[in-house]
Design a protein around this motif. Sequence first.
Motif, short mmCIF file in Angstrom:
data_model
loop_
_atom_site.label_atom_id
_atom_site.label_comp_id
_atom_site.label_asym_id
_atom_site.label_seq_id
_atom_site.Cartn_x
_atom_site.Cartn_y
_atom_site.Cartn_z
N SER A 14 -5.23 6.68 5.67
CA SER A 14 -7.03 6.83 5.30
C SER A 14 -7.86 8.21 4.45
CB SER A 14 -7.18 7.21 6.46
OG SER A 14 -9.07 6.94 7.05
N GLU A 15 -6.68 9.20 4.02
CA GLU A 15 -7.30 10.13 2.73
C GLU A 15 -7.43 9.40 1.86
OE1 GLU A 15 -8.17 13.45 0.84
OE2 GLU A 15 -8.25 13.25 3.14
N ILE A 16 -6.18 8.97 1.39
CA ILE A 16 -5.48 7.77 -0.20
C ILE A 16 -6.34 6.97 0.08
CG2 ILE A 16 -4.10 6.63 -1.54
CD1 ILE A 16 -1.59 8.44 0.17
N LYS A 17 -6.95 6.15 0.89
CA LYS A 17 -7.57 4.77 0.57
C LYS A 17 -8.69 5.34 0.08
CE LYS A 17 -8.69 1.05 2.76
NZ LYS A 17 -8.23 -0.38 3.84
N GLU A 18 -9.54 6.09 0.55
CA GLU A 18 -10.80 6.61 0.56
C GLU A 18 -10.79 7.47 -1.50
OE1 GLU A 18 -12.42 10.07 3.14
OE2 GLU A 18 -12.15 8.74 4.35
N TYR B 109 -2.76 -2.22 5.53
CA TYR B 109 -2.41 -1.76 4.46
C TYR B 109 -2.32 -2.42 3.24
CZ TYR B 109 -2.43 2.03 7.86
OH TYR B 109 -3.62 3.16 9.08
N LYS B 110 -2.18 -3.89 3.18
CA LYS B 110 -1.73 -4.28 2.05
C LYS B 110 -2.51 -3.79 1.17
CE LYS B 110 -4.21 -8.71 3.28
NZ LYS B 110 -4.11 -9.43 3.18
N ASP B 111 -3.47 -4.01 0.95
CA ASP B 111 -4.45 -3.78 -0.35
C ASP B 111 -4.42 -2.28 -0.79
OD1 ASP B 111 -5.08 -2.15 2.37
OD2 ASP B 111 -7.36 -1.85 1.61
N LEU B 112 -3.73 -1.60 -0.15
CA LEU B 112 -3.32 -0.08 -0.55
C LEU B 112 -1.59 -0.38 -1.72
CD1 LEU B 112 -3.81 3.01 2.28
CD2 LEU B 112 -4.58 2.29 0.23
N LEU B 113 -1.27 -1.07 -1.13
CA LEU B 113 0.50 -1.82 -2.30
C LEU B 113 0.07 -1.86 -3.23
CD1 LEU B 113 2.03 -3.40 0.50
CD2 LEU B 113 2.76 -0.80 -0.26
N PRO B 114 0.67 -1.31 -5.21
CA PRO B 114 0.28 -1.92 -6.14
C PRO B 114 0.96 -3.51 -6.18
CG PRO B 114 1.38 0.05 -5.58
CD PRO B 114 1.96 -0.09 -4.43
N VAL B 115 0.10 -3.86 -7.04
CA VAL B 115 0.74 -5.36 -7.41
C VAL B 115 2.27 -5.45 -7.59
CG1 VAL B 115 -0.07 -7.25 -8.86
CG2 VAL B 115 -2.03 -5.49 -8.08
N GLY B 116 2.65 -6.71 -7.13
CA GLY B 116 3.63 -6.61 -7.25
C GLY B 116 4.87 -5.69 -5.93
N ILE B 117 4.51 -5.23 -5.27
CA ILE B 117 5.26 -4.35 -4.55
C ILE B 117 4.95 -4.64 -2.53
CG2 ILE B 117 5.52 -2.21 -3.54
CD1 ILE B 117 6.06 -2.08 -6.15
N ASN B 118 5.97 -5.44 -2.54
CA ASN B 118 6.07 -6.10 -1.42
C ASN B 118 6.99 -4.64 -0.15
OD1 ASN B 118 4.32 -8.10 -1.33
ND2 ASN B 118 6.56 -9.08 -1.98
N ILE B 119 6.51 -4.26 1.05
CA ILE B 119 7.31 -3.68 2.19
C ILE B 119 7.66 -4.81 3.08
CG2 ILE B 119 6.09 -1.55 1.28
CD1 ILE B 119 4.51 -1.27 3.46
#
Length: 98
Positions: A61-65, A88-98
């Motif tokens: 949450s802190e990082i998202k802010e 949290y999918k919008d926090l991942l860089p483009v092309g990174i999947n978990i």
Amino acid sequence: MSDEEMIITDNEFLRQFETRINNELAVIEYSQQERKIFLTKLRMPENSEDKQEDFIMAVLSEIKERNTRVVPTSPEIAGYMRKNRRKYKDLLPVGINI
């Protein structure tokens, strides 16, 4: 401090997010490159595993802010993000999947 209230501190000198759980330090170590933050290691006090997800959630949450992307290299954090993929999918860089 109530159960819901978790105060997160960004210790930039040691490159880690910190909080106190049962008067012991819980830590998520990170490294930062451009607009990405790599969450590399999670350390929790003994007998506080029940607070682990709360801590991860508070740090994310802190990082998202900060409008920064997250690359979870810690297995525990990657697992949490995988379990909560939609949130949290919008926090991942483009092309990174978990």
